[in-house]
Design a protein around this motif. Structure first.
Motif, mmCIF file in Angstrom:
data_model
loop_
_atom_site.group_PDB
_atom_site.id
_atom_site.type_symbol
_atom_site.label_atom_id
_atom_site.label_comp_id
_atom_site.label_asym_id
_atom_site.label_seq_id
_atom_site.Cartn_x
_atom_site.Cartn_y
_atom_site.Cartn_z
ATOM 1 N N VAL A 25 -9.798 0.638 -5.892
ATOM 2 C CA VAL A 25 -8.999 1.790 -5.493
ATOM 3 C C VAL A 25 -9.908 2.978 -5.210
ATOM 4 C CG1 VAL A 25 -7.299 3.468 -6.252
ATOM 5 C CG2 VAL A 25 -6.964 1.047 -6.744
ATOM 6 N N VAL A 26 -9.786 3.507 -4.036
ATOM 7 C CA VAL A 26 -10.619 4.637 -3.648
ATOM 8 C C VAL A 26 -9.880 5.950 -3.869
ATOM 9 C CG1 VAL A 26 -11.759 5.781 -1.736
ATOM 10 C CG2 VAL A 26 -11.905 3.310 -1.965
ATOM 11 N N SER A 27 -8.633 5.958 -3.499
ATOM 12 C CA SER A 27 -7.864 7.176 -3.693
ATOM 13 C C SER A 27 -6.383 6.865 -3.805
ATOM 14 C CB SER A 27 -8.102 8.149 -2.534
ATOM 15 O OG SER A 27 -7.503 7.643 -1.363
ATOM 16 N N VAL A 28 -5.708 7.742 -4.475
ATOM 17 C CA VAL A 28 -4.257 7.658 -4.592
ATOM 18 C C VAL A 28 -3.687 8.956 -4.059
ATOM 19 C CG1 VAL A 28 -2.321 7.432 -6.170
ATOM 20 C CG2 VAL A 28 -4.430 6.176 -6.616
ATOM 21 N N ARG A 50 -7.557 1.164 -0.784
ATOM 22 C CA ARG A 50 -8.574 0.352 -1.439
ATOM 23 C C ARG A 50 -9.643 -0.017 -0.431
ATOM 24 N NH1 ARG A 50 -3.658 -1.585 -3.386
ATOM 25 N NH2 ARG A 50 -3.522 -1.779 -5.666
ATOM 26 N N ASP A 108 0.783 -1.216 0.000
ATOM 27 C CA ASP A 108 0.000 0.000 0.000
ATOM 28 C C ASP A 108 0.819 1.272 0.000
ATOM 29 O OD1 ASP A 108 -2.612 -1.474 1.909
ATOM 30 O OD2 ASP A 108 -2.584 -0.934 -0.187
ATOM 31 N N ILE A 142 -1.879 4.045 -1.788
ATOM 32 C CA ILE A 142 -3.064 3.640 -2.529
ATOM 33 C C ILE A 142 -4.030 3.015 -1.547
ATOM 34 C CG2 ILE A 142 -3.955 2.147 -4.348
ATOM 35 C CD1 ILE A 142 -1.173 2.254 -5.626
#
Lengths: 137, 137
Positions: free
Chosen positions: A126-129, A121, A89, A119
Motif C-alpha cells: 500500500v502506497v497511499s490511502v 498499491r 481499489d 487504496i
DNA sequence: AGAAATTTGTCCGTATGTATC
DNA sequence: AGATACATACGGACAAATTTC
C-alpha cells in the motif's frame, strides 16, 4: 455490432456464462481462464467487453488476475467470503457529517456525505490511502 | 444520475478536483494518475467525461499522456504558476496509525503517518475534502 | 542468458442509443 | 434543438509483466 442495449448487456451475459463454468467445475479452482484473446474469439465480443465480464467475476471474488499471466479461478475459501477486503481499489460509502465536515460543506451535522476511499498499491504494498468527501449530487 | 449540470459541467469539476490533488501534492510529479477506469469508478462518471477532464489538464500542460502507459503529472519547472482562480487549501500533519491504517500499511498501531488534507473550493463553496495518508520516508 | 511470443493493462478514437437540462 | 452525460460496444495500438523457446 453497435449497441442494442435492450435488456441485459453482453458483458453481463458473458460473466454469467463464465461463472456457470466455474461453478460447474468446467474451469476448476487454480486453473487459468482462457486468455482474453480466446474469449473474444469464442464469444465474438470485443476485448473491452470481455474484460468487463472478467471484472465482474473479480469483484465477486471468484477470480484473480495477474499482469502477464492470466486470470485464474480462486481456490474458494467460501466460509470467509463476502466480507471485507475483496481487494477492490475503490470503495464508496455514505457517512454522516461530523462537526468538521458539516462546517466545511455548510450542511447540518449528520447530513449525508459520500466518502470514497482509494487504496493505491504498487507491488502489493500500500502506497497511499485517499479518502475524498463530497456532497451527493 | 443523469445530468443535473447546474453551473459548471461535470468534466470541468472533475478537472478542478484532479488539479487540486496535483497542486496539493497528493499526486506527485512523475507519478501516474489513476487509470481512466479507476477514475470512472471513483467519480462515478462515464469514460467520455473522464477523458474530457484529462484533456483539460493536458491542455493546461499539467499532465502528459502516453499511449498504452497512462497519464502522468509533469515535473513542473515553471513555478511561476500564478495560482489559478479555483482555490485549494493544503494542510499536512502527522498522525498515528489506527488499526485500519496500520494493517494496510503493515506497520504497528500508533506508527507515524503523514496526512495531507486538501480542501477544494469553487466560488467559495467547498466542493470536496480529500485526505491522503502515506508513510514518511 | 537472451530473444520472441503470450497475456494483461492502458489509452485512442469512434459509434449508437437513451435521458436530462 | 443543442449541450451534457450516461451506458454500452467496437477495433486498434502501445506498454509492461510473464512465460516459452
Amino acid at each position: 455490432m453497435p449497441t442494442p442495449h435492450y435488456g441485459q448487456p453482453r458483458y453481463r451475459a458473458i460473466a454469467d456464462e463464465l461463472r456457470n463454468r466455474i461453478e460447474g467445475g468446467i474451469i476448476p479452482p487454480g486453473t487459468l481462464l482462457p486468455a482474453e484473446s480466446k474469449l473474444t474469439a469464442e464469444f465474438r465480443a470485443s476485448r473491452g467487453t470481455i474484460r468487463q465480464a472478467i471484472a465482474i467475476l473479480r469483484e465477486e471474488g471468484l477470480t484473480a488476475t495477474e499482469h502477464g499471466r492470466g486470470t485464474y479461478v480462486k481456490t474458494d475459501m467460501r466460509s470467509s467470503s463476502a466480507h471485507r477486503q475483496t481487494g477492490s481499489d475503490v470503495q464508496q460509502s455514505i457517512i454522516s457529517a461530523d462537526a468538521y465536515l458539516a462546517a466545511l460543506f455548510q450542511v447540518d451535522m449528520g447530513a449525508e456525505i459520500i466518502e470514497t476511499e482509494v487504496i493505491s498499491r504498487t507491488a502489493d504494498k500500500v502506497v497511499s490511502v485517499t479518502r475524498t468527501y463530497r456532497l451527493p449530487r
